[in-house]
Design a protein around this motif. Sequence first.
Motif, short mmCIF file in Angstrom:
data_model
loop_
_atom_site.label_atom_id
_atom_site.label_comp_id
_atom_site.label_asym_id
_atom_site.label_seq_id
_atom_site.Cartn_x
_atom_site.Cartn_y
_atom_site.Cartn_z
N TYR A 15 -40.57 19.85 -67.19
CA TYR A 15 -40.91 20.87 -65.88
C TYR A 15 -41.80 21.69 -66.11
O TYR A 15 -42.89 21.79 -65.16
CB TYR A 15 -39.62 21.25 -65.43
N LYS A 16 -41.96 22.43 -67.14
CA LYS A 16 -43.10 23.54 -67.39
C LYS A 16 -44.20 22.75 -67.63
O LYS A 16 -45.49 23.24 -67.09
CB LYS A 16 -42.48 24.31 -68.40
N ALA A 17 -44.22 21.77 -68.30
CA ALA A 17 -45.59 21.00 -68.57
C ALA A 17 -46.34 20.55 -66.95
O ALA A 17 -47.46 20.62 -66.86
CB ALA A 17 -45.39 19.74 -69.30
N ALA A 18 -45.35 20.00 -66.10
CA ALA A 18 -45.75 19.67 -64.60
C ALA A 18 -46.34 21.07 -64.12
O ALA A 18 -47.50 20.68 -63.43
CB ALA A 18 -44.84 19.01 -64.06
N LEU A 19 -45.70 21.98 -64.19
CA LEU A 19 -46.08 23.11 -63.39
C LEU A 19 -47.33 23.94 -63.83
O LEU A 19 -48.13 24.23 -63.00
CB LEU A 19 -45.32 24.29 -63.43
N PHE A 20 -47.47 23.87 -65.00
CA PHE A 20 -48.95 24.33 -65.68
C PHE A 20 -49.84 23.30 -66.06
O PHE A 20 -50.68 23.78 -66.60
CB PHE A 20 -48.46 25.38 -67.04
N GLU A 21 -49.76 22.29 -65.79
CA GLU A 21 -50.90 21.31 -66.29
C GLU A 21 -52.02 21.60 -65.63
O GLU A 21 -52.06 21.93 -64.35
CB GLU A 21 -50.54 19.75 -65.79
N ALA A 68 -42.83 20.57 -53.96
CA ALA A 68 -43.71 21.58 -53.46
C ALA A 68 -45.32 21.12 -54.10
O ALA A 68 -46.30 21.23 -53.46
CB ALA A 68 -43.34 22.90 -53.49
N LEU A 69 -45.15 21.17 -55.42
CA LEU A 69 -46.59 20.77 -56.15
C LEU A 69 -47.06 19.52 -55.76
O LEU A 69 -48.23 19.37 -55.53
CB LEU A 69 -45.94 20.70 -57.54
N GLU A 70 -46.26 18.48 -55.55
CA GLU A 70 -46.84 17.18 -55.12
C GLU A 70 -47.22 17.32 -54.02
O GLU A 70 -48.38 16.71 -53.52
CB GLU A 70 -45.52 16.26 -55.26
N ASN A 71 -46.77 18.06 -52.94
CA ASN A 71 -47.16 18.20 -51.35
C ASN A 71 -48.59 18.90 -51.51
O ASN A 71 -49.51 18.54 -50.85
CB ASN A 71 -46.18 18.83 -50.55
N CYS A 72 -48.47 20.01 -52.50
CA CYS A 72 -49.89 20.66 -52.40
C CYS A 72 -50.92 19.74 -53.00
O CYS A 72 -52.07 19.88 -52.65
CB CYS A 72 -49.57 21.83 -53.39
N LEU A 73 -50.70 19.17 -53.87
CA LEU A 73 -51.60 17.90 -54.70
C LEU A 73 -52.18 17.16 -53.57
O LEU A 73 -53.31 17.00 -53.69
CB LEU A 73 -51.02 17.48 -55.66
N ARG A 74 -51.17 16.67 -52.82
CA ARG A 74 -51.57 15.79 -51.93
C ARG A 74 -52.37 16.36 -50.64
O ARG A 74 -53.30 15.90 -50.21
CB ARG A 74 -50.51 15.11 -50.97
N SER A 75 -52.03 17.62 -50.46
CA SER A 75 -52.91 18.17 -49.34
C SER A 75 -54.19 18.58 -49.89
O SER A 75 -55.21 18.39 -49.11
CB SER A 75 -52.20 19.52 -48.86
N ASN A 76 -54.14 19.20 -51.24
CA ASN A 76 -55.59 19.26 -51.61
C ASN A 76 -56.50 17.91 -51.74
O ASN A 76 -57.87 17.94 -51.42
CB ASN A 76 -55.52 19.86 -53.07
N THR A 77 -55.88 16.99 -51.96
CA THR A 77 -56.57 15.44 -51.96
C THR A 77 -57.22 15.16 -50.65
O THR A 77 -58.45 14.82 -50.61
CB THR A 77 -55.73 14.56 -52.47
N LYS A 78 -56.31 15.43 -49.66
CA LYS A 78 -56.74 15.22 -48.38
C LYS A 78 -57.94 15.99 -47.77
O LYS A 78 -58.92 15.76 -47.06
CB LYS A 78 -55.53 15.26 -47.22
N ASP A 79 -57.63 17.44 -48.16
CA ASP A 79 -58.77 18.27 -47.79
C ASP A 79 -60.10 17.76 -48.59
O ASP A 79 -61.06 18.11 -47.57
CB ASP A 79 -58.32 19.60 -48.46
N ARG A 80 -60.17 17.43 -49.83
CA ARG A 80 -61.29 17.12 -50.04
C ARG A 80 -62.05 16.05 -49.58
O ARG A 80 -63.16 15.88 -49.56
CB ARG A 80 -61.20 16.91 -51.86
N ARG A 81 -61.20 14.90 -49.15
CA ARG A 81 -61.84 13.73 -48.50
C ARG A 81 -62.32 14.27 -47.37
O ARG A 81 -63.24 13.43 -46.66
CB ARG A 81 -60.53 12.86 -48.22
N ARG A 82 -61.59 15.11 -46.49
CA ARG A 82 -62.28 15.67 -45.12
C ARG A 82 -63.50 16.55 -45.41
O ARG A 82 -64.27 16.60 -44.29
CB ARG A 82 -61.14 16.30 -44.29
N ALA A 83 -63.53 17.24 -46.31
CA ALA A 83 -64.87 18.28 -46.38
C ALA A 83 -66.12 17.60 -46.47
O ALA A 83 -66.27 16.59 -47.04
CB ALA A 83 -64.52 18.94 -47.71
#
Length: 87
Positions: A15-21, A68-83
């Motif tokens: 769990y910590k490895a995922a959060l702090f990767e 939540a981390l997974e959702n943030c990652l998806r959101s950031n990926t979508k934002d980068r595609r739209r920018a």
Amino acid sequence: MGETAKTLRNWRGLYKAALFETDTSKIPSRIEEARSALVFRSRELFETSPNYDGETEEIETALYALQALENCLRSNTKDRRRAPRAG
């Protein structure tokens, strides 16, 4: 106990490895490893002990945080595609 069971019992470490990767390309696999370990441990607790000593709540909290981390990652990926690209 097999190596897989030992690894999955160490859900806190995974769990910590995922959060702090820091490498965003590795985060999805870290999340999946941690999620598998959390589900394994949750089932193990359910089968063996009616008294979880709060670990069940920790597991639920960890699962929500991974989502939540997974959702943030998806959101950031979508934002980068739209920018728009510079230059």
